[in-house]
Design a protein around this motif. Sequence first.
Motif, PDB file in Angstrom:
ATOM      1  N   SER A 261      -0.254  -7.860  -6.151  1.00 16.64           N
ATOM      2  CA  SER A 261      -0.940  -8.389  -4.965  1.00 16.64           C
ATOM      3  C   SER A 261      -0.207  -7.987  -3.693  1.00 16.64           C
ATOM      4  O   SER A 261      -0.823  -7.575  -2.697  1.00 16.64           O
ATOM      5  CB  SER A 261      -1.029  -9.920  -5.048  1.00 16.64           C
ATOM      6  N   GLN A 262       1.121  -8.092  -3.726  1.00 17.36           N
ATOM      7  CA  GLN A 262       1.921  -7.742  -2.558  1.00 17.36           C
ATOM      8  C   GLN A 262       1.821  -6.247  -2.255  1.00 17.36           C
ATOM      9  O   GLN A 262       1.693  -5.846  -1.093  1.00 17.36           O
ATOM     10  CB  GLN A 262       3.380  -8.129  -2.788  1.00 17.36           C
ATOM     11  N   LEU A 263       1.883  -5.428  -3.292  1.00 18.74           N
ATOM     12  CA  LEU A 263       1.758  -3.986  -3.093  1.00 18.74           C
ATOM     13  C   LEU A 263       0.382  -3.624  -2.531  1.00 18.74           C
ATOM     14  O   LEU A 263       0.264  -2.748  -1.663  1.00 18.74           O
ATOM     15  CB  LEU A 263       2.000  -3.249  -4.412  1.00 18.74           C
ATOM     16  N   ALA A 264      -0.656  -4.292  -3.031  1.00 17.57           N
ATOM     17  CA  ALA A 264      -2.004  -4.028  -2.523  1.00 17.57           C
ATOM     18  C   ALA A 264      -2.098  -4.394  -1.045  1.00 17.57           C
ATOM     19  O   ALA A 264      -2.690  -3.653  -0.241  1.00 17.57           O
ATOM     20  CB  ALA A 264      -3.028  -4.815  -3.336  1.00 17.57           C
ATOM     21  N   GLU A 265      -1.501  -5.513  -0.684  1.00 19.09           N
ATOM     22  CA  GLU A 265      -1.541  -5.944   0.714  1.00 19.09           C
ATOM     23  C   GLU A 265      -0.735  -5.015   1.614  1.00 19.09           C
ATOM     24  O   GLU A 265      -1.144  -4.702   2.738  1.00 19.09           O
ATOM     25  CB  GLU A 265      -1.001  -7.375   0.827  1.00 19.09           C
ATOM     26  N   SER A 266       0.407  -4.525   1.121  1.00 17.54           N
ATOM     27  CA  SER A 266       1.317  -3.738   1.955  1.00 17.54           C
ATOM     28  C   SER A 266       0.965  -2.250   2.004  1.00 17.54           C
ATOM     29  O   SER A 266       1.104  -1.610   3.056  1.00 17.54           O
ATOM     30  CB  SER A 266       2.753  -3.900   1.442  1.00 17.54           C
ATOM     31  N   LEU A 267       0.531  -1.682   0.877  1.00 12.91           N
ATOM     32  CA  LEU A 267       0.378  -0.233   0.780  1.00 12.91           C
ATOM     33  C   LEU A 267      -1.046   0.278   0.935  1.00 12.91           C
ATOM     34  O   LEU A 267      -1.267   1.332   1.533  1.00 12.91           O
ATOM     35  CB  LEU A 267       0.935   0.250  -0.570  1.00 12.91           C
ATOM     36  N   VAL A 268      -2.020  -0.452   0.382  1.00 12.21           N
ATOM     37  CA  VAL A 268      -3.397   0.058   0.375  1.00 12.21           C
ATOM     38  C   VAL A 268      -3.940   0.314   1.771  1.00 12.21           C
ATOM     39  O   VAL A 268      -4.601   1.346   2.006  1.00 12.21           O
ATOM     40  CB  VAL A 268      -4.318  -0.894  -0.426  1.00 12.21           C
ATOM     41  N   PRO A 269      -3.695  -0.558   2.764  1.00 10.01           N
ATOM     42  CA  PRO A 269      -4.216  -0.251   4.106  1.00 10.01           C
ATOM     43  C   PRO A 269      -3.680   1.051   4.681  1.00 10.01           C
ATOM     44  O   PRO A 269      -4.344   1.673   5.527  1.00 10.01           O
ATOM     45  CB  PRO A 269      -3.743  -1.453   4.940  1.00 10.01           C
ATOM     46  N   HIS A 270      -2.511   1.505   4.256  1.00 13.77           N
ATOM     47  CA  HIS A 270      -1.902   2.716   4.807  1.00 13.77           C
ATOM     48  C   HIS A 270      -2.122   3.942   3.923  1.00 13.77           C
ATOM     49  O   HIS A 270      -2.272   5.056   4.436  1.00 13.77           O
ATOM     50  CB  HIS A 270      -0.394   2.498   5.001  1.00 13.77           C
ATOM     51  N   TYR A 271      -2.126   3.760   2.596  1.00  8.88           N
ATOM     52  CA  TYR A 271      -2.180   4.908   1.686  1.00  8.88           C
ATOM     53  C   TYR A 271      -3.389   4.900   0.754  1.00  8.88           C
ATOM     54  O   TYR A 271      -3.518   5.784  -0.088  1.00  8.88           O
ATOM     55  CB  TYR A 271      -0.901   4.949   0.839  1.00  8.88           C
ATOM     56  N   GLY A 272      -4.261   3.928   0.899  1.00  3.37           N
ATOM     57  CA  GLY A 272      -5.448   3.876   0.053  1.00  3.37           C
ATOM     58  C   GLY A 272      -5.152   3.298  -1.327  1.00  3.37           C
ATOM     59  O   GLY A 272      -4.001   3.073  -1.708  1.00  3.37           O
ATOM     60  N   TRP A 273      -6.202   3.091  -2.086  1.00  3.79           N
ATOM     61  CA  TRP A 273      -6.069   2.454  -3.402  1.00  3.79           C
ATOM     62  C   TRP A 273      -5.304   3.310  -4.403  1.00  3.79           C
ATOM     63  O   TRP A 273      -4.712   2.795  -5.356  1.00  3.79           O
ATOM     64  CB  TRP A 273      -7.455   2.138  -3.972  1.00  3.79           C
ATOM     65  N   ARG A 274      -5.283   4.611  -4.200  1.00  2.00           N
ATOM     66  CA  ARG A 274      -4.662   5.510  -5.181  1.00  2.00           C
ATOM     67  C   ARG A 274      -3.154   5.279  -5.310  1.00  2.00           C
ATOM     68  O   ARG A 274      -2.568   5.528  -6.373  1.00  2.00           O
ATOM     69  CB  ARG A 274      -4.919   6.964  -4.789  1.00  2.00           C
ATOM     70  N   ILE A 275      -2.526   4.787  -4.260  1.00  2.00           N
ATOM     71  CA  ILE A 275      -1.073   4.604  -4.303  1.00  2.00           C
ATOM     72  C   ILE A 275      -0.681   3.582  -5.364  1.00  2.00           C
ATOM     73  O   ILE A 275       0.424   3.651  -5.927  1.00  2.00           O
ATOM     74  CB  ILE A 275      -0.551   4.158  -2.911  1.00  2.00           C
ATOM     75  N   LEU A 276      -1.569   2.641  -5.697  1.00  2.00           N
ATOM     76  CA  LEU A 276      -1.252   1.632  -6.702  1.00  2.00           C
ATOM     77  C   LEU A 276      -1.099   2.249  -8.087  1.00  2.00           C
ATOM     78  O   LEU A 276      -0.376   1.712  -8.940  1.00  2.00           O
ATOM     79  CB  LEU A 276      -2.335   0.548  -6.728  1.00  2.00           C
ATOM     80  N   TRP A 277      -1.772   3.362  -8.348  1.00  2.00           N
ATOM     81  CA  TRP A 277      -1.591   4.086  -9.614  1.00  2.00           C
ATOM     82  C   TRP A 277      -0.373   4.997  -9.546  1.00  2.00           C
ATOM     83  O   TRP A 277       0.380   5.123 -10.512  1.00  2.00           O
ATOM     84  CB  TRP A 277      -2.818   4.917  -9.941  1.00  2.00           C
ATOM     85  N   LEU A 278      -0.173   5.653  -8.408  1.00  2.00           N
ATOM     86  CA  LEU A 278       0.900   6.647  -8.306  1.00  2.00           C
ATOM     87  C   LEU A 278       2.296   6.030  -8.415  1.00  2.00           C
ATOM     88  O   LEU A 278       3.241   6.708  -8.839  1.00  2.00           O
ATOM     89  CB  LEU A 278       0.772   7.417  -6.982  1.00  2.00           C
ATOM     90  N   ILE A 279       2.451   4.750  -8.063  1.00  2.00           N
ATOM     91  CA  ILE A 279       3.775   4.142  -8.183  1.00  2.00           C
ATOM     92  C   ILE A 279       4.166   3.955  -9.653  1.00  2.00           C
ATOM     93  O   ILE A 279       5.317   3.624  -9.946  1.00  2.00           O
ATOM     94  CB  ILE A 279       3.847   2.778  -7.456  1.00  2.00           C
ATOM     95  N   GLY A 280       3.228   4.198 -10.564  1.00  2.00           N
ATOM     96  CA  GLY A 280       3.576   4.168 -11.980  1.00  2.00           C
ATOM     97  C   GLY A 280       4.525   5.285 -12.371  1.00  2.00           C
ATOM     98  O   GLY A 280       5.198   5.194 -13.409  1.00  2.00           O
ATOM     99  N   MET A 281       4.605   6.338 -11.566  1.00  2.00           N
ATOM    100  CA  MET A 281       5.489   7.457 -11.885  1.00  2.00           C
ATOM    101  C   MET A 281       6.964   7.050 -11.822  1.00  2.00           C
ATOM    102  O   MET A 281       7.687   7.184 -12.825  1.00  2.00           O
ATOM    103  CB  MET A 281       5.221   8.627 -10.931  1.00  2.00           C
ATOM    104  N   PRO A 282       7.466   6.512 -10.717  1.00  2.00           N
ATOM    105  CA  PRO A 282       8.885   6.112 -10.701  1.00  2.00           C
ATOM    106  C   PRO A 282       9.180   4.934 -11.619  1.00  2.00           C
ATOM    107  O   PRO A 282      10.279   4.859 -12.194  1.00  2.00           O
ATOM    108  CB  PRO A 282       9.139   5.742  -9.233  1.00  2.00           C
ATOM    109  N   THR A 283       8.240   4.017 -11.793  1.00  2.00           N
ATOM    110  CA  THR A 283       8.513   2.881 -12.680  1.00  2.00           C
ATOM    111  C   THR A 283       8.603   3.319 -14.136  1.00  2.00           C
ATOM    112  O   THR A 283       9.422   2.798 -14.905  1.00  2.00           O
ATOM    113  CB  THR A 283       7.439   1.789 -12.522  1.00  2.00           C
TER     114      THR A 283
END
Length: 536
Positions: A248-270
């Motif tokens: 929820s926090q990532l969606a609130e912080s990142l999606v407005p700036h980088y779009g919904w796709r960033i929520l999938w891409l952070i799976g790479m470093p994790t």
Amino acid sequence: MNRPKEGAITFRRPAVFWAGAVIGTIGAALHLPMFIEARSMHYHMANMKPDAAMTVGMAAVLVGGALTLWGLLPPRRRDEPPVDLHIRALDDARLRPSHVGLVLVLTLAVTIDVMKPTTLSFVAPGVAAEYGLTSPLHPNGGLPVTLLPLSGLLGTVLGSILWGVLADRVGRRPAILFAGVIFTTTSICGAMPTFTGNLVMCFFMGIGAGGMLPVTFALLTETVPARHRGWLLVLIGGNSALAYALTSQLAESLVPHYGWRILWLIGMPTGVLVLLLNRWIPESPRYLILAGRGHEARAVMERYGSALVSSPRSAAAPAATTARTEASVQGGPLLLTGLLLLALSVGLVTYGFQLWVPTDLQRMGIEGLDADRILRNAALFGLPMNVVAAFAYGFWSSKWTTVLLSGLTVAPLLCFTVLGDDVVEHRTLLMALLSVPIVSVYSLGAITIAYCAEIYPTALRGRATGRVAGLTKCGGVVMLVLTLLSLAAPKLQVTAATGAVPLACAVILLALAGIETRHQAIDAPLEAEPQSAPVI
């Protein structure tokens, strides 16, 4: 014969595994240039033509995945026959720093794992908008956006079953590490230019996510001392609420700036992080015994304050096994039905009720950022409940904790069923009602798998927990299929009622036929025939 170093767990081809992991990670990273190129379009990549880097990256992902699986296969040797070995003092051992390290690493792994299906809730509105799909916010679109979570959940059902079999065949640790590889490589879901590509990659991401939790529970059940096993299992599994809050926090912080796709891409470093922490993930000593790898089992048990001894099998162990097996059978169909209904209810609430909450709140007039903030606060508000449930399960009663927590979850679902959309007018009440099922359903999911893991013997534990974990996703598949058939997302009132009814039935059945597993040793299943356990 060469003996493994203390604490070492060997693979047949370690160089192949690490080469595959590096190749797969590079392949995933080669998808990023196109994502960055779409920055001027607010990272909308719909219908973009894949460039050369993406094409090479896709091939590298496939090659890397195949190499890592090949490299993770266990050694062929059996250095000692398993019949001559048994574990001494495992369940009486004290918690050591090695236990703490294991718990912390697996907590992180489970959190990363649960963030995958949880993300489906938060990407659905953006996916629908970018691809022109039908959703509650876009009723006149093309294909239904429901296909995306359906694809992911079908993957998790299949993954739970496959990973359970994999854990029993090649070991708990290789299964967890291979899931980490899949987390890294399937993060490219965030760079797919077509909706079809998203569906395919989301399916494979689901396969990896579906397998991590049951295998983790099997490993913890077989490694942690009995008096600490129950509360740690539930605490780690229920900590999935933290994954919801983080997403929820990532969606609130990142999606407005980088779009919904960033929520999938952070799976790479994790995913890479899970692999880098592999040295703190041991193999199950019980699995090693059954695999005839006694020297490795000895090394692991030394780290955890126990010992393996070569001696005749104790007559007391089979007696304990018989008692526990008979106790589980005495519950008969009622116990089994209650456990299955509980697993199904977890899926209905998680992927029916919870999946559509962000979209439904927006449908009821709450802005996207406000909806994300409400859900994050609700998850954080309810987190202490998970701690209470964990200690109650571990130190009070596994049976009655399950019954009471299930009943507590039914109550707010019934409130949503009665109040419907009117609840949005009372924000404080809304957050209070949301906090219970959002948090408690993760504890219930953990309890369901933990309960199953404590009942089944080592030879079948991976498969049994995998099947139960798969069933927790089946409820979501049912809800999504019904959504597709109705061509509309179900209202909060409907999803709440759908989860409340079977959960209420599970409460009654488990209260009548549930058995107590608190502080029960699991050394005994090693002495029993695998077929003696009830089959799920």
